[in-house]
Structure formats: structure tokens, C-alpha cells
Write a protein that holds these residues in place. Structure first.
Motif, PDB file in Angstrom:
ATOM      1  N   ARG A  55       0.824  -1.207   0.000  1.00 47.09           N
ATOM      2  CA  ARG A  55       0.000   0.000   0.000  1.00 47.09           C
ATOM      3  C   ARG A  55       0.864   1.266   0.000  1.00 47.09           C
ATOM      4  N   HIS A  56       2.171   1.098  -0.060  1.00 43.42           N
ATOM      5  CA  HIS A  56       3.111   2.225  -0.061  1.00 43.42           C
ATOM      6  C   HIS A  56       3.933   2.137  -1.351  1.00 43.42           C
ATOM      7  N   PHE A  57       3.814   3.163  -2.208  1.00 39.94           N
ATOM      8  CA  PHE A  57       4.483   3.167  -3.512  1.00 39.94           C
ATOM      9  C   PHE A  57       5.354   4.401  -3.659  1.00 39.94           C
ATOM     10  N   ASP A  58       6.557   4.171  -4.161  1.00 39.85           N
ATOM     11  CA  ASP A  58       7.549   5.237  -4.296  1.00 39.85           C
ATOM     12  C   ASP A  58       7.868   5.464  -5.767  1.00 39.85           C
ATOM     13  N   THR A  59       7.693   6.700  -6.218  1.00 38.75           N
ATOM     14  CA  THR A  59       8.021   7.053  -7.596  1.00 38.75           C
ATOM     15  C   THR A  59       8.761   8.397  -7.588  1.00 38.75           C
ATOM     16  N   ALA A  60       9.055   8.911  -8.767  1.00 37.68           N
ATOM     17  CA  ALA A  60       9.703  10.216  -8.900  1.00 37.68           C
ATOM     18  C   ALA A  60       9.489  10.710 -10.316  1.00 37.68           C
ATOM     19  N   TYR A  61       9.516  12.008 -10.466  1.00 40.24           N
ATOM     20  CA  TYR A  61       9.312  12.609 -11.782  1.00 40.24           C
ATOM     21  C   TYR A  61      10.321  12.055 -12.791  1.00 40.24           C
ATOM     22  N   ILE A  62      11.584  11.910 -12.346  1.00 40.82           N
ATOM     23  CA  ILE A  62      12.645  11.487 -13.266  1.00 40.82           C
ATOM     24  C   ILE A  62      12.544  10.007 -13.630  1.00 40.82           C
ATOM     25  N   TYR A  63      11.837   9.193 -12.840  1.00 36.42           N
ATOM     26  CA  TYR A  63      11.743   7.758 -13.127  1.00 36.42           C
ATOM     27  C   TYR A  63      10.876   7.465 -14.346  1.00 36.42           C
ATOM     28  N   THR A  91       4.523   8.362  -2.653  1.00 38.09           N
ATOM     29  CA  THR A  91       5.644   9.304  -2.587  1.00 38.09           C
ATOM     30  C   THR A  91       6.104   9.636  -3.996  1.00 38.09           C
ATOM     31  N   THR A  92       6.341  10.920  -4.262  1.00 38.90           N
ATOM     32  CA  THR A  92       7.053  11.312  -5.477  1.00 38.90           C
ATOM     33  C   THR A  92       8.086  12.375  -5.113  1.00 38.90           C
ATOM     34  N   LYS A  93       8.899  12.770  -6.098  1.00 42.08           N
ATOM     35  CA  LYS A  93      10.064  13.588  -5.773  1.00 42.08           C
ATOM     36  C   LYS A  93      10.269  14.730  -6.773  1.00 42.08           C
ATOM     37  N   LEU A  94      10.859  15.797  -6.247  1.00 37.08           N
ATOM     38  CA  LEU A  94      11.201  16.992  -7.021  1.00 37.08           C
ATOM     39  C   LEU A  94      12.546  16.767  -7.701  1.00 37.08           C
ATOM     40  N   TRP A  95      12.557  16.780  -9.048  1.00 37.69           N
ATOM     41  CA  TRP A  95      13.829  16.581  -9.746  1.00 37.69           C
ATOM     42  C   TRP A  95      14.665  17.860  -9.699  1.00 37.69           C
ATOM     43  N   CYS A  96      15.993  17.673  -9.807  1.00 39.95           N
ATOM     44  CA  CYS A  96      16.955  18.759  -9.595  1.00 39.95           C
ATOM     45  C   CYS A  96      16.765  19.940 -10.545  1.00 39.95           C
ATOM     46  N   SER A  97      16.301  19.682 -11.772  1.00 42.33           N
ATOM     47  CA  SER A  97      16.130  20.786 -12.728  1.00 42.33           C
ATOM     48  C   SER A  97      14.910  21.633 -12.391  1.00 42.33           C
ATOM     49  N   ASP A 121       1.075  11.685  -0.736  1.00 43.67           N
ATOM     50  CA  ASP A 121       1.260  11.605   0.713  1.00 43.67           C
ATOM     51  C   ASP A 121       2.594  12.191   1.142  1.00 43.67           C
ATOM     52  N   LEU A 122       3.587  12.103   0.248  1.00 45.34           N
ATOM     53  CA  LEU A 122       4.924  12.570   0.587  1.00 45.34           C
ATOM     54  C   LEU A 122       5.611  13.106  -0.663  1.00 45.34           C
ATOM     55  N   PHE A 123       6.158  14.296  -0.558  1.00 46.90           N
ATOM     56  CA  PHE A 123       6.868  14.952  -1.665  1.00 46.90           C
ATOM     57  C   PHE A 123       8.277  15.250  -1.172  1.00 46.90           C
ATOM     58  N   LEU A 124       9.279  14.691  -1.860  1.00 48.67           N
ATOM     59  CA  LEU A 124      10.668  14.800  -1.425  1.00 48.67           C
ATOM     60  C   LEU A 124      11.511  15.613  -2.389  1.00 48.67           C
ATOM     61  N   ILE A 125      12.471  16.375  -1.869  1.00 52.32           N
ATOM     62  CA  ILE A 125      13.551  16.933  -2.698  1.00 52.32           C
ATOM     63  C   ILE A 125      14.461  15.757  -3.040  1.00 52.32           C
ATOM     64  N   ARG A 162       0.868  23.229   2.555  1.00 54.30           N
ATOM     65  CA  ARG A 162      -0.220  24.100   3.010  1.00 54.30           C
ATOM     66  C   ARG A 162      -1.404  24.087   2.052  1.00 54.30           C
ATOM     67  N   LEU A 163      -1.097  23.932   0.769  1.00 47.58           N
ATOM     68  CA  LEU A 163      -2.156  23.895  -0.252  1.00 47.58           C
ATOM     69  C   LEU A 163      -2.874  22.548  -0.298  1.00 47.58           C
ATOM     70  N   GLY A 164      -2.374  21.560   0.442  1.00 44.90           N
ATOM     71  CA  GLY A 164      -3.006  20.243   0.463  1.00 44.90           C
ATOM     72  C   GLY A 164      -2.632  19.367  -0.720  1.00 44.90           C
ATOM     73  N   LEU A 165      -1.624  19.772  -1.493  1.00 44.26           N
ATOM     74  CA  LEU A 165      -1.199  18.975  -2.647  1.00 44.26           C
ATOM     75  C   LEU A 165      -0.301  17.821  -2.221  1.00 44.26           C
ATOM     76  N   THR A 166       0.253  17.914  -1.025  1.00 47.63           N
ATOM     77  CA  THR A 166       0.976  16.805  -0.412  1.00 47.63           C
ATOM     78  C   THR A 166       0.686  16.840   1.080  1.00 47.63           C
ATOM     79  N   LYS A 167       0.583  15.656   1.677  1.00 45.83           N
ATOM     80  CA  LYS A 167       0.303  15.575   3.117  1.00 45.83           C
ATOM     81  C   LYS A 167       1.553  15.855   3.942  1.00 45.83           C
ATOM     82  N   SER A 168       2.714  15.446   3.405  1.00 44.82           N
ATOM     83  CA  SER A 168       3.994  15.634   4.097  1.00 44.82           C
ATOM     84  C   SER A 168       5.068  15.993   3.083  1.00 44.82           C
ATOM     85  N   ILE A 169       6.140  16.589   3.585  1.00 46.10           N
ATOM     86  CA  ILE A 169       7.284  16.932   2.737  1.00 46.10           C
ATOM     87  C   ILE A 169       8.558  16.422   3.394  1.00 46.10           C
ATOM     88  N   GLY A 170       9.579  16.203   2.567  1.00 48.21           N
ATOM     89  CA  GLY A 170      10.829  15.701   3.108  1.00 48.21           C
ATOM     90  C   GLY A 170      11.953  15.846   2.108  1.00 48.21           C
TER      91      GLY A 170
END
Length: 336
Positions: A55-63, A91-97, A121-125, A162-170
């Protein structure tokens, strides 16, 4: 058919995120495939993972796997494997560019569009650096690396929450020093630091720092990421781990995942092979002995994912030691 009808004996332990109170399975399903797979292959693997109890899936923009993940979830709901997207932790992630204050929110909106979701649920640098905007490739062009403005990027991450687009950040791939830099300026502290973690790089110092500051450490490459650009077979071929696995009647992969669980660390594990998916989940009804844990704890430590892709003599980070702020391990050796 509701989710209670799914034939699975796997009950994956959960952890509560300190910052948001969300519940997250400690065994996440990773979607970073190398070599790249077709969207259909990724989608089918994700559907199978849902059937098995993930029930926990990890992805990223660059993947390039946000879209297959979103499509798999839509199909899983239509098949009755789950009732709604709310049953999942994504979970998804902010790519460096896009690691610039003004580009963070637009990238998250694109990721949500790919995922067919209103929130993650989670947005990561993804990495603690910036690249020339508009580039989406790996390995990166080293001449295009620049230091990240943590202040503006983290403020934009906070806006996303704050906008509710992600529940948590990291964050991801942050050393103790870089994590301290974020904590010093954060109004909303990072919930998670996702980093390399396995028996040959157990992140003892970083784990202690994260725990002291209420940041959950999540590990990627728990099996060493054999066959990828950033990994090697050193974990799966380790003689001590092989001996323990043989004595237990388990695979080396199962030993690594069980050890991580007993260390209290969540991990992201990626396998698109159904039998290995099942094996990776068969770690909940047995334990490692104190002697076995000690043997694993005594293994020489060094990074497998060195970050060499971001290091160059004339660049922002001139050495691997500088990139990781000295956190490279006593037995560190550079991969050539």
C-alpha cells in the motif's frame, strides 16, 4: 469485491510520520527501473504488488513511472483490489532541474496530473542540488550543476503542503549537515530523509541524527541495487550475508530486509518479478538471532551509491567526501 477479499497473508508493519500523523507501511514498493521498462510492464508490476498487499508506492518525476502508477491505481480500484486511492501512501520527488523556488509547485502539479491524483502523501527533494531548468536526464551534465537555494526551495515545498497537494514533505540523499541546514530554516520540518541503506551502509550516524530530530529515515537500495547505474552486487554477494541466509534457509534479500525491519528502518524495495515480490514479503514471521545481528553490524561500511554523477574537479562538489560532508564510511572506496 472489497479490499478485505484480496488473497494475501502479508500484513506489512506501519510507522506513523511524526510531522503529520500519517500511517505508512515500512516496506514500500519502488518503481525506479533500470534498464527502463515499458509503461505497461511497470503498470502490471504495480497491480501485482497491490494484490500482494503493498500500500506504499515510491516514484519520482525522473523515473518516468508516475503515469503507470496512476493508471495501475485506477485499474486496482475498478477491479475492487482497493476501495479508493486513500488506502495508499504515494511518494514522489522533485527533480533537480525543478529545484528552484518558482518551479517546485508547477512540477508537483505535473506529477499529480501524471498520477491522476489530487494529492500525494509525501513529496521529497530528490537530491540536494539544482540543475539547469528543462533538463530531465540521468546521468546529469556535471557542468549544469549548481548549489540549491535551500531557503526558497523549502519554502515552496511548505507551500505545497499548506495547499493540500501533499500531506507531508521531506528530503532525499541529505547528509546530517544538509539536513541541519533545512531544519534551521524550516517552518514545517521534513518528515522523511530517504537515503541509501543496507547492511554495508547502515547510516548509523544519520539514523541517530534523524531520530533526535523527529525525521523518519527511509532506505532505498536495501539489496544494493544490483544491475543499476548507481548500485552493485556487493550486498547480494557478501559472504557473511550468504552464510546467514544459508543457515536460515532464506535468501540474502530476505536477510537484508528482515535486518532493516529489526533496525526499525523503513525500506523501498523494487522488484517487478512476481516470485521475488512474494519472497520480499515473506519476512514477517521469523527473526534474526543476536549473534546474526552482531555479524551484520560488524560488516565494513562504505557507500554504494557514491554520488559520483554530481562530482567534478571544477564543479559545485569537487569530491565525493565534499558532496556527503564527510559521511562516506571508514572503508570507503571510489568506484571507477
Amino acid at each position: 469485491m472489497d479490499s478485505s477479499c484480496v488473497a494475501t497473508s502479508f500484513r506489512i508493519p506501519e510507522q506513523v510520520l511524526t510531522s503529520s500523523g500519517q500511517r505508512m507501511q515500512l516496506l514500500g514498493f519502488g518503481t525506479a527501473a533500470y534498464p527502463l521498462v515499458t509503461p505497461q510492464v511497470a503498470k502490471q508490476a504495480i497491480l501485482q504488488a497491490i494484490k500482494l498487499g503493498h500500500r506504499h508506492f515510491d516514484t519520482a518525476y525522473i523515473y518516468g513511472t508516475e503515469q503507470p502508477l496512476g493508471e495501475a491505481i485506477v485499474e486496482a480500484i475498478s477491479l475492487g483490489l482497493i476501495i479508493s486511492r486513500d488506502e495508499l501512501f504515494i511518494t514522489t520527488k522533485l527533480w533537480c532541474s525543478n529545484a528552484y523556488g518558482e518551479l517546485v509547485l508547477p512540477q508537483l502539479r505535473r506529477s499529480l496530473q501524471n498520477l491522476k491524483m489530487e494529492y500525494v502523501d509525501l513529496f521529497l527533494i530528490h537530491w540536494p542540488l539544482s540543475l539547469k531548468p528543462g533538463r530531465y536526464e540521468f546521468p546529469v551534465r556535471k557542468v549544469e550543476i549548481s548549489p540549491m537555494d535551500f531557503g526558497s526551495v523549502w519554502a515552496a515545498m511548505e507551500d505545497c503542503q499548506r495547499l493540500g497537494l501533499t500531506k507531508s514533505i521531506g528530503v532525499s540523499n541529505f547528509s546530517c549537515k544538509k539536513l541541519a541546514d533545512i531544519l534551521a530554516l524550516a517552518k514545517i520540518p521534513p518528515a522523511v530523509n530517504q537515503v541509501e541503506f543496507n547492511p554495508l551502509w547502515n547510516q548509523k550516524k544519520l539514523r541517530e541524527y534523524c531520530k533526535a530530530n523527529g525525521v523518519l529515515l527511509i532506505g532505498y537500495s536495501p539489496l544494493g541495487a544490483s544491475g543499476t547505474l548507481w548500485g552493485s552486487s556487493r550486498v547480494l554477494e557478501n559472504e557473511v550475508l550468504k552464510e546467514i541466509a544459508k543457515a536460515k534457509g532464506k535468501t540474502v534479500a530476505q536477510i537484508c530486509l528482515k535486518w532493516a525491519f529489526e533496525e526499525g528502518v523503513g525500506v523501498i524495495v523494487k522488484s517487478f518479478n512476481v516470485e521475488r515480490m512474494k519472497q520480499n514479503l515473506e519476512i514477517l514471521d521469523w527473526s534474526l538471532s543476536e549473534e546474526e545481528r552482531k555479524r551484520i553490524g560488524d560488516l565494513p561500511q562504505s557507500r554504494g551509491c557514491t554520488g559520483e554523477s554530481f562530482v567534478s574537479e571544477n564543479g559545485t562538489f569537487k569530491t565525493i567526501e565534499e558532496f556527503w560532508d564527510g559521511e562516506v564510511g571508514l572503508h570507503f572506496h571510489s568506484k571507477k
